[in-house]
Design a protein around this motif. Structure first.
Motif, PDB file in Angstrom:
ATOM      1  N   LEU A 113       0.801  -1.230   0.000  1.00 28.93           N
ATOM      2  CA  LEU A 113       0.000   0.000   0.000  1.00 28.93           C
ATOM      3  C   LEU A 113       0.830   1.275   0.000  1.00 28.93           C
ATOM      4  N   HIS A 114       2.130   1.166   0.216  1.00 29.42           N
ATOM      5  CA  HIS A 114       3.004   2.343   0.209  1.00 29.42           C
ATOM      6  C   HIS A 114       3.532   2.661  -1.199  1.00 29.42           C
ATOM      7  N   TRP A 115       3.028   1.968  -2.224  1.00 34.29           N
ATOM      8  CA  TRP A 115       3.597   2.155  -3.561  1.00 34.29           C
ATOM      9  C   TRP A 115       3.505   3.606  -4.035  1.00 34.29           C
ATOM     10  N   ARG A 116       2.472   4.329  -3.633  1.00 31.60           N
ATOM     11  CA  ARG A 116       2.321   5.723  -4.056  1.00 31.60           C
ATOM     12  C   ARG A 116       3.403   6.622  -3.473  1.00 31.60           C
ATOM     13  N   GLU A 117       4.008   6.190  -2.391  1.00 33.05           N
ATOM     14  CA  GLU A 117       5.059   6.986  -1.761  1.00 33.05           C
ATOM     15  C   GLU A 117       6.432   6.702  -2.367  1.00 33.05           C
ATOM     16  N   GLY A 118       6.498   5.722  -3.239  1.00 34.53           N
ATOM     17  CA  GLY A 118       7.758   5.376  -3.863  1.00 34.53           C
ATOM     18  C   GLY A 118       8.043   6.203  -5.105  1.00 34.53           C
ATOM     19  N   ASP A 119       9.032   5.755  -5.874  1.00 36.41           N
ATOM     20  CA  ASP A 119       9.477   6.484  -7.071  1.00 36.41           C
ATOM     21  C   ASP A 119       9.112   5.784  -8.372  1.00 36.41           C
ATOM     22  N   LEU A 120       8.698   4.536  -8.288  1.00 35.98           N
ATOM     23  CA  LEU A 120       8.429   3.792  -9.519  1.00 35.98           C
ATOM     24  C   LEU A 120       7.474   2.643  -9.231  1.00 35.98           C
ATOM     25  N   ILE A 121       6.811   2.188 -10.281  1.00 36.34           N
ATOM     26  CA  ILE A 121       5.995   0.981 -10.232  1.00 36.34           C
ATOM     27  C   ILE A 121       6.414   0.097 -11.397  1.00 36.34           C
ATOM     28  N   SER A 122       6.278  -1.205 -11.223  1.00 35.85           N
ATOM     29  CA  SER A 122       6.700  -2.152 -12.254  1.00 35.85           C
ATOM     30  C   SER A 122       5.527  -2.456 -13.186  1.00 35.85           C
ATOM     31  N   PRO A 123       5.659  -2.178 -14.480  1.00 36.08           N
ATOM     32  CA  PRO A 123       4.584  -2.487 -15.417  1.00 36.08           C
ATOM     33  C   PRO A 123       4.585  -3.966 -15.772  1.00 36.08           C
ATOM     34  N   ALA A 124       3.536  -4.402 -16.461  1.00 35.92           N
ATOM     35  CA  ALA A 124       3.533  -5.730 -17.066  1.00 35.92           C
ATOM     36  C   ALA A 124       4.406  -5.641 -18.313  1.00 35.92           C
ATOM     37  N   VAL A 125       5.387  -6.513 -18.427  1.00 39.19           N
ATOM     38  CA  VAL A 125       6.406  -6.389 -19.472  1.00 39.19           C
ATOM     39  C   VAL A 125       6.325  -7.545 -20.462  1.00 39.19           C
ATOM     40  N   LEU A 126       6.470  -7.202 -21.723  1.00 39.38           N
ATOM     41  CA  LEU A 126       6.545  -8.178 -22.807  1.00 39.38           C
ATOM     42  C   LEU A 126       7.859  -7.956 -23.543  1.00 39.38           C
ATOM     43  N   ARG A 127       8.645  -9.007 -23.676  1.00 41.30           N
ATOM     44  CA  ARG A 127       9.897  -8.940 -24.433  1.00 41.30           C
ATOM     45  C   ARG A 127       9.818  -9.928 -25.584  1.00 41.30           C
ATOM     46  N   LEU A 128      10.072  -9.429 -26.776  1.00 41.04           N
ATOM     47  CA  LEU A 128      10.061 -10.272 -27.967  1.00 41.04           C
ATOM     48  C   LEU A 128      11.178  -9.800 -28.887  1.00 41.04           C
ATOM     49  N   ASP A 129      12.231 -10.612 -28.969  1.00 40.83           N
ATOM     50  CA  ASP A 129      13.423 -10.232 -29.737  1.00 40.83           C
ATOM     51  C   ASP A 129      13.936  -8.884 -29.208  1.00 40.83           C
TER      52      ASP A 129
END
Length: 337
Positions: A113-129
């Motif tokens: 719940l403290h994520w808003r107080e941080g500096d970043l959030i991790s997105p859902a990531v897709l890597r293809l080549d």
């Protein structure tokens, strides 16, 4: 003012360059293991700190992928780090990690719940080549972000196998009115990336950039109303054959009166309609531009040629490089444009 749980938090999407840089994960559970794996994918030097490491964390350590310290977090652990994640199962402990990073000017993300107080959030990531796609809902719906990512994964997979495609038949089998109505439905077909619908004096055609999957081609034939026809009632061209077909069509050599010139105007009208309706983009535009360019050579060089096989041989020997360039641009320019 602090955002409420339902408010959208403004964010700036960036890609962090972490190769060879020290990063910290405070916590050693399953979530912490995922954060460590994400940092490792970026080439970071990862240290995980936690009193009771999960099996996933122990496995990373056993493989030599991370440094592991089996103890509670201490404020000085963040010294020298480029990025840190507060990923313990204790909200107070996570807040302590955030505060330690804030005092030292270190970027820190928090999983609770403290994520808003941080500096970043991790997105859902897709890597293809060499493509990386990050999807974020601003912290409001991780499930929605994953759904969008998974849908994009299917789309990108189709782009990587895409090639030029022509499906056509005579007017008796498809009316122009039906074809235009079908175009709106074709926009919803996964695996069909760009297309135009062309009606000439003798034929109706779909010219497209599409996945090479046979099921996609069958779906397109059915959408065009060709599913119940015998195989000799329609034609399909793919790859260089499709590229060659468009050039021959623009040259007028496939018309009832070989060499007639108004076919180019008909093709240009179809391109304009497709772009106006959002059916086509840069790849189909380049394909058609090359077809018009080659058609001028064909008209000049084929003046004394009567056998279509001779014309096709001319195309194969002189213009294969333009087809290759068009297809190579699929990965470099689509679907970002």
């Amino acid at each position: 003012m602090e955002a409420t749980p339902t408010q959208k938090v403004p964010t700036l999407p960036v890609v962090l360059l972490l190769q060879g840089r020290t990063c910290l994960v405070a916590g050693a559970g399953k979530v912490a293991a995922r954060k460590a794996e994400q940092l490792l994918e970026a080439g970071a030097l990862v240290t995980v700190i936690g009193e009771t490491p999960s099996e996933a964390v122990r496995d990373l350590h056993a493989r030599g992928a991370i440094r592991l310290k089996e103890r509670a977090f201490q404020d000085e652990d963040v010294a020298g780090c480029a990025v840190a994640f507060a990923a313990t199962n204790d909200a107070d402990a996570n807040l302590r990690v955030l505060e330690a990073c804030r005092r030292r000017g270190i970027l820190c993300g928090c999983v609770d719940l403290h994520w808003r107080e941080g500096d970043l959030i991790s997105p859902a990531v897709l890597r293809l080549d060499d493509i990386t796609v990050a999807v974020s809902s601003g912290g409001r719906s991780c499930r929605r972000s994953r759904l969008v990512r998974d849908s994009l994964a299917r789309h990108l997979s189709g782009v990587n196998t895409a090639d030029l495609l022509v499906i056509g038949t005579i007017h008796q089998h498809i009316s122009l009115q039906r074809l235009e109505e079908t175009g709106r439905l074709l926009k919803c077909v996964w695996g069909l990336h760009e297309f135009l619908l062309l009606s000439t004096c003798t034929r109706v055609e779909l010219l497209a950039l599409a996945a090479t999957d046979a099921d996609v081609h069958e779906l397109l034939r059915r959408a065009l109303g060709l599913g119940g026809l015998e195989p000799d009632a329609f034609y399909v061209r793919q790859g260089f054959d499709a590229f060659q077909h468009a050039a021959l069509l623009a040259s007028g050599l496939l018309s009832q009166m070989p060499g007639e010139s108004h076919i180019v105007a008909q093709m240009k009208d179809s391109i304009a309609m497709a772009e106006r309706l959002g059916w086509s983009g840069s790849i189909v535009r380049e394909w058609m531009s090359n077809a018009f360019l080659i058609s001028k050579d064909i008209r000049a060089d084929a003046a004394g040629i009567v056998r279509s096989g001779d014309v096709e041989a001319l195309l194969l020997s002189e213009h294969r490089d333009l087809y290759d360039k068009t297809i190579n641009n699929v990965q470099s320019r689509h679907p970002s444009e």
